[in-house]
Write an enzyme that holds these catalytic residues in place. Structure first.
Site, mmCIF file in Angstrom:
data_model
loop_
_atom_site.group_PDB
_atom_site.id
_atom_site.type_symbol
_atom_site.label_atom_id
_atom_site.label_comp_id
_atom_site.label_asym_id
_atom_site.label_seq_id
_atom_site.Cartn_x
_atom_site.Cartn_y
_atom_site.Cartn_z
ATOM 1 C CB CYS A 15 81.216 -61.167 27.004
ATOM 2 S SG CYS A 15 81.551 -61.759 25.353
ATOM 3 C CG ASP A 409 53.864 -27.885 42.328
ATOM 4 O OD1 ASP A 409 53.038 -27.660 43.218
ATOM 5 O OD2 ASP A 409 54.858 -27.164 42.108
ATOM 6 C CG ASP A 598 59.078 -26.334 41.824
ATOM 7 O OD1 ASP A 598 59.115 -27.247 42.666
ATOM 8 O OD2 ASP A 598 58.694 -25.184 42.089
ATOM 9 C CG ASP A 602 56.800 -30.262 44.205
ATOM 10 O OD1 ASP A 602 55.943 -30.075 45.072
ATOM 11 O OD2 ASP A 602 56.966 -29.512 43.234
#
Length: 704
Positions: A15, A409, A598, A602
């Site tokens: 549906c 990082d 973090d 970034d």
């Protein structure tokens, strides 16, 4: 613009696909997406077309699925009811819910048993079986004809109607009723299983607070969290959920953060500490000054992520939806050929081959696939959420399973971003060197100064006179009548003090007393406790490359890479350099590339990667916004668990596809050859669907 709606009462995957196809064709709609699991529909159109698009959508849904109510997602009253009750009516049969379908199943079961026992003949037999057929299958037949009128022909209602009406036409009355009876039992259990699954997943992520206890002129008033103004004082008693983000102004406690981070260890909190909505106060009475409105709070953002996660479909889901669309008409075509070829060209018995063709139709229902695949992804996202890993969509969960290169990082991701004294050496005892250094640094707020004070941990530091700070060099002063200095090599040279340079990695500070070198302190950003285990675990779990991108010096980067066992590193990078390096890594990689950062600075790199993973998303808006996956605590090792959950989910999706298609293929062949009956065929279909749904629910089980 994009607008979202809840489809209350949407209990069937087919549906959902039907509504999605119909709404996509509405004039002005750029994109429509209906998610069966979260019962949500999103429509993208120009803002000036919205009113007309909405009106047409309401009309279409009313025609296609009369028991489905379309409710705007910003309807706060419905959202509150939906999230607190977790309930909705079963209604694939569209006949007034669970109790209605249950009593019809029970009455039909008794009637069918009586008819088989009494075995009437002639007209009474026809009337009795047709009456029972209408009772158990009338709604299916009605839905099939309504769908045909609205251009939606090939669905399970159509297949069951054609098969059972055909059986009635050739005099197979018990078979026709038995098929509808078994089908409705299957639908009932299927709806129950899906409903329980939805409920389990919602309960896993049920971090929504019921109320906020606001302090007004010394008295407590319970009001809805959405009505609390920023800056209000709220009270949270032991055992209660924190309703809003804020800062503790009174009291101390330990907070259970498991609903947000998946961590079992409580967090100790006292006056001045930030506390987030969704945490559970375990001990003392807390007074909290709210810092964010409910809509901006951590818990609201998490709920929004979870609610919208299953709307971003994975390639496997899109494939199944498309497959089901073409599979059913193809099976109907094969059923027609199964009657036509043997009877027209091979002299076969028409009645016998028609029965085989009708059995063929019954087997072909694609329910197991169209339900179990989205349910598997939905459960996988729920299981990851319980572990403190927020995945923003089924597509990202599938990408996570295909990652073979992880780029990190450094600061705040692999290291804690906190400085600590790593070594102390010199002519004096280490504690004495630390005490002199701490005395000189005691009024500085610099992170390096704070790390020295923490390492010294002396309560009564010696007094310092004539304290002077020389920018970029260090600090001088007089302690106990002696000239003292702490700083870098430049300061020592300026003061005419000889000390040999060290090649140790980190920030090196030299201490001098009375014009003579006294000692050396080495200070470093500390690696996270589980960083090495995270890198090792990723490599053991099939990640071929672990790479670090950092703005730090090559010397520091080399030391960190060596300690952690990273494959490669790139140092001295600006944010734009990180993006270009990541693109080069992605071009060379065989599989998908994830970037882990973090989330605060970034964002460009997180967006560029195949998969952006933000660390420490707890309370970080930037992390939650920029990434595809958010690890709510600060542990890089959570990424291993995320990859395991995603691979397990994909494995279960593949198992369900192979199992459902395999069983159907076998029963289709047996049906075509006349070795199985319609009742066995529908029983096989129901069994496959229920087993696939139960298998999908394994995605919820997460090993900590």
């Amino acid at each position: 613009m994009e607008k979202s709606y809840y489809l209350k009462g949407l209990d069937c995957a087919n549906c959902a696909a039907k509504i999605e196809r119909a709404v996509t064709k509405v004039k002005g709609v750029e994109k429509a997406d209906v998610d069966f699991m979260s019962q949500k529909m999103s429509i993208t159109c120009e803002s000036e077309d919205l009113a007309a698009v909405e009106a047409q959508t309401y009309k279409l849904v009313g025609q296609l699925e009369p028991d489905v109510a379309v409710i705007p997602a910003d309807d706060e009253a419905f959202r509150t009811e939906k999230n607190h009750s977790h309930g909705h009516t079963h209604g694939h049969e569209h006949s007034g819910g669970e109790n209605d379908s249950l009593w019809r199943i029970l009455v039909t079961g008794i009637a069918l048993a009586l008819l088989l026992w009494l075995d009437p003949a002639g007209l009474p037999r026809v009337v009795a079986y047709v009456a029972v057929y209408v009772l158990i299958g009338g709604d299916i037949v009605k839905n099939a004809f309504m769908n045909i009128l609205h251009g939606e022909v090939f669905d399970e209602n159509f297949l069951m109607t054609v098969a059972t009406l055909g059986a009635l036409a050739i005099g197979e009355f018990p078979e026709a009723v038995a098929v509808m009876f078994l089908y409705q039992i299957g639908e009932y259990f299927q709806d129950y299983a899906v409903d329980r699954s939805r409920k389990n997943i919602r309960e896993l992520m049920d971090v929504r607070p019921d109320f906020a206890r606001v302090l007004v002129e010394g008295t407590e008033q319970e009001i809805a969290p959405s009505e609390v103004a920023v800056g209000s004082l709220i009270v949270v008693n032991p055992g209660e959920k924190v309703p809003l983000d804020g800062v503790i102004t009174k009291g101390r406690s330990s907070a259970d953060t498991s609903a947000l981070t998946g961590e079992s260890l409580p967090r100790q909190l006292s006056v001045g500490d930030e506390i987030l909505s969704g945490m559970i106060n375990q001990e003392g009475r807390l007074v909290i000054k709210t810092s964010r409105s409910y809509g901006q709070s951590t818990v609201a953002k998490i709920l929004e992520l979870v609610e919208n996660a299953s709307s971003q479909k994975a390639p496997a889901e899109k494939f199944i939806t498309k497959f089901a669309r073409y599979y059913t008409p193809a099976v109907v075509g094969l059923a027609v050929l199964l009657v036509a070829i043997p009877t027209l060209f091979l002299g076969g018995d028409f009645k016998e081959w028609l029965y085989r063709a009708l059995t063929f139709l019954v087997i072909s229902c694609p329910c197991a696939l169209v339900i179990s695949v989205p349910l598997s992804f939905f459960a996988g996202i729920g299981g990851a959420g319980k572990a403190g890993i927020l995945v923003k969509g089924s597509n990202h969960l599938e990408t996570l399973a295909q990652v073979d290169t992880v780029v990190f990082d450094k600061t705040g991701t692999l290291t804690a971003g906190k400085f600590a004294v790593e070594s102390v050496s010199g002519a004096l005892p280490a504690q004495e060197i630390l005490n002199y250094a701490a005395a000189l640094e005691q009024y500085s707020t610099h992170p390096i100064a704070q790390s020295i004070l923490q390492a010294a941990s002396a309560e009564n530091l010696p007094a310092v006179a004539d304290l002077k700070e020389q920018a970029g060099h260090g600090i001088t002063g007089v302690i106990n009548g002696k000239q003292a200095a702490i700083g870098n090599q430049k300061l020592m040279t300026a003061l005419g003090i000889f000390c040999s340079e060290t090649d140790t990695v980190g920030t090196v500070l030299y201490l001098a007393l009375a014009g003579t070198y006294a000692g050396t302190l080495v200070i470093n950003d500390q690696l996270k406790a589980d960083a090495a285990a995270a890198i090792n675990g990723l490599q053991k779990n099939g990640v071929k490359e672990t790479v670090m991108l950092t703005g730090d010096s090559p010397k520091v980067a080399r030391a960190v890479a060596k300690k952690l066992g990273l494959t490669r590193f790139f140092a001295g990078l600006l944010p734009e350099d990180k993006v270009s390096h990541l693109k080069e890594i992605m071009a060379a990689a065989a599989g998908k590339v994830a970037f882990v950062g973090d989330g605060i600075n970034d964002a460009p790199v997180l967006v560029t990667a195949d998969l952006g993973v933000a660390m420490g998303g707890l309370g970080s808006d930037a992390a939650i916004e920029a990434a595809d996956v958010v690890i709510m605590n600060d542990q890089p090792s959570k990424l291993i668990q995320g990859i395991k959950i995603s691979r397990k989910t994909l494995k279960i999706v593949k198992e369900n596809i192979v199992f459902a298609l395999g069983v159907k293929a076998v029963v289709l062949v047996l049906g075509a050859l006349g070795y199985t009956s319609m009742a066995v065929a529908v029983f096989a279909d129901v069994g496959v669907t229920l087993l696939a749904v139960l298998n999908a629910m394994r995605c919820l089980r997460v090993k900590q």
